[in-house]
Design a protein around this motif. Structure first.
Motif, PDB file in Angstrom:
ATOM      1  N   PHE A 123     -24.087  11.176   3.106  1.00 46.17           N
ATOM      2  CA  PHE A 123     -23.108  11.394   4.159  1.00 46.17           C
ATOM      3  C   PHE A 123     -22.115  10.259   4.351  1.00 46.17           C
ATOM      4  CE2 PHE A 123     -26.023  14.701   5.698  1.00 46.17           C
ATOM      5  CZ  PHE A 123     -25.120  15.683   6.072  1.00 46.17           C
ATOM      6  N   ARG A 126     -18.274  10.739   4.590  1.00 45.38           N
ATOM      7  CA  ARG A 126     -17.940  12.171   4.542  1.00 45.38           C
ATOM      8  C   ARG A 126     -17.335  12.626   5.872  1.00 45.38           C
ATOM      9  NH1 ARG A 126     -18.454  14.077  -0.790  1.00 45.38           N
ATOM     10  NH2 ARG A 126     -20.424  13.304  -1.667  1.00 45.38           N
ATOM     11  N   VAL A 128     -17.226  15.621   8.449  1.00 48.76           N
ATOM     12  CA  VAL A 128     -18.120  16.718   8.820  1.00 48.76           C
ATOM     13  C   VAL A 128     -17.615  17.373  10.093  1.00 48.76           C
ATOM     14  CG1 VAL A 128     -20.483  17.322   9.528  1.00 48.76           C
ATOM     15  CG2 VAL A 128     -20.104  15.557   7.778  1.00 48.76           C
ATOM     16  N   ALA A 145     -25.877  13.383  11.451  1.00 47.12           N
ATOM     17  CA  ALA A 145     -24.859  13.173  10.423  1.00 47.12           C
ATOM     18  C   ALA A 145     -24.084  11.885  10.680  1.00 47.12           C
ATOM     19  CB  ALA A 145     -23.917  14.373  10.363  1.00 47.12           C
ATOM     20  N   ALA A 150     -21.488   9.622   8.428  1.00 46.76           N
ATOM     21  CA  ALA A 150     -20.364  10.553   8.357  1.00 46.76           C
ATOM     22  C   ALA A 150     -19.400  10.375   9.528  1.00 46.76           C
ATOM     23  CB  ALA A 150     -20.881  11.990   8.329  1.00 46.76           C
ATOM     24  N   VAL A 152     -17.796  12.558  12.178  1.00 44.02           N
ATOM     25  CA  VAL A 152     -18.239  13.865  12.659  1.00 44.02           C
ATOM     26  C   VAL A 152     -17.391  14.351  13.823  1.00 44.02           C
ATOM     27  CG1 VAL A 152     -20.205  15.194  13.535  1.00 44.02           C
ATOM     28  CG2 VAL A 152     -20.595  13.285  11.961  1.00 44.02           C
ATOM     29  N   VAL A 196     -12.338  18.886   5.623  1.00 50.17           N
ATOM     30  CA  VAL A 196     -13.708  18.379   5.742  1.00 50.17           C
ATOM     31  C   VAL A 196     -14.477  18.521   4.432  1.00 50.17           C
ATOM     32  CG1 VAL A 196     -13.793  18.856   8.222  1.00 50.17           C
ATOM     33  CG2 VAL A 196     -14.675  20.564   6.608  1.00 50.17           C
ATOM     34  N   VAL A 198     -17.953  18.756   4.706  1.00 49.77           N
ATOM     35  CA  VAL A 198     -19.173  19.494   5.081  1.00 49.77           C
ATOM     36  C   VAL A 198     -18.911  20.295   6.340  1.00 49.77           C
ATOM     37  CG1 VAL A 198     -21.575  19.262   5.870  1.00 49.77           C
ATOM     38  CG2 VAL A 198     -20.702  17.752   4.068  1.00 49.77           C
ATOM     39  N   LEU A 200     -21.227  22.229   9.152  1.00 49.30           N
ATOM     40  CA  LEU A 200     -22.536  22.539   9.711  1.00 49.30           C
ATOM     41  C   LEU A 200     -22.311  23.641  10.743  1.00 49.30           C
ATOM     42  CD1 LEU A 200     -23.915  18.906  10.307  1.00 49.30           C
ATOM     43  CD2 LEU A 200     -24.250  20.379   8.302  1.00 49.30           C
TER      44      LEU A 200
END
Length: 303
Positions: A123, A126, A128, A145, A150, A152, A196, A198, A200
């Motif tokens: 992560f 990243r 997210v 995360a 990450a 987020v 992004v 990722v 979720l």
């Protein structure tokens, strides 16, 4: 006569989850007693009733489980129970409100494993977005995360104000950086996922929040995890059985609700067994759930 294994289950709700009761029984707990409508202010006294009624040998066979539906309140209850104890009067504690801690742990650990397998990195760095991020699973998934490195964002279909409030409240409680983004209309949704790595997806069951066209337009996307097990899929192209399955028309992998659910089940069972078998006091929240989920996924058969 051997002392029985007793698990006291506290919930601020009107009833304890049958799911959690079944899981506790399967983990070996012999006497399982639910306490409903428990306020945060009552946790200290209930915990001390628990610890002062048994000898240290009996306390090794005693545990407290905290349920409910509020991820932040459960964390506060877990901390209140921990603070109410002192050596040698200590028992094992575990919190998992509505399965949010173990579900979020399973989800984030599954995505991390997919990122590692795909690109050799987890992560860190990243981007997210957590769709349905104002709910208990979404909030804890966002925290995990963020703790893993990450950037987020929490999204809400109720708009930017709801997302910002949840992000700020959750970030303050757990000491992480979170931001809010709007998912209130299609344009806002497309903007929130455009760059992004990722997604979720923790939105309501049976509601598709991202269409196939929107997924295809998210050019940076690498992994999508969706906890919705009720048709239609929360994110188009992610089957409930998907386990790092390619999403048509994209370079991303999908992880579906049943794949996440299997890791969640194993994680909760392992934590309840740890309480039962450790012989020393355990304090188990979402951080411990995440480590257990990671360990489970690291086993060859779980890949």
């Amino acid at each position: 006569m051997e002392r029985p294994y007793i698990l006291h289950m506290f919930t601020p709700g009107s009833q304890m989850s049958p799911f959690d009761i079944n899981m506790a029984a399967d983990a070996g707990w012999q006497v399982i007693t639910p306490y409903c409508n428990v306020a945060l202010s009552a946790i200290g006294a209930l915990t001390q009733d628990t610890i002062f009624s048994r000898s240290p040998k009996g306390l090794a066979r005693t545990g407290i489980f905290i349920g409910g539906r509020d991820a932040l309140l459960a964390a506060d209850m877990l901390e209140a129970a921990r603070k109410a104890m002192f050596k040698p009067f200590q028992v094992s504690l575990m919190a998992d409100p509505s399965g949010a801690y173990t579900t979020a742990a399973a989800m984030v650990a599954s995505v991390e494993a997919a990122l590692l397998a795909q690109a050799g990195a987890g992560f860190a760095g990243r981007r997210v977005v957590v769709l349905g991020g104002t709910g208990p699973v979404g909030r804890i998934a966002a925290v995990l995360a963020a703790q893993a490195g990450a950037q987020v964002a929490i999204s809400s279909r109720n708009g930017i104000d709801a997302a910002d409030e949840a992000a700020q409240q959750t970030a303050l409680r757990f000491g992480v950086a979170l931001e809010g983004v709007s998912g209130g209309d299609r344009a806002a949704m497309r903007a929130s996922i455009a760059e992004v790595d990722v997604i979720l997806a923790c939105a309501a069951a049976g509601v598709q929040v991202v269409s196939a066209d929107e997924v295809a337009q998210a050019g940076a996307l690498r992994v999508v995890a969706d906890v919705n097990a009720v048709p239609p899929a929360g994110v188009a192209g992610v089957d409930v059985m998907a386990s790092r399955a390619p999403i048509a028309g994209t370079q991303a992998l999908g992880i579906g609700a049943l794949a996440i659910g299997n890791v969640k089940y194993q994680t909760q069972q392992l934590l309840l067994r740890r309480m039962h078998e450790a012989g020393t006091p355990q304090v188990l929240g979402f951080a411990e759930a995440f480590e257990v989920a990671r360990q489970h996924l690291a086993q060859p058969a779980a890949a």
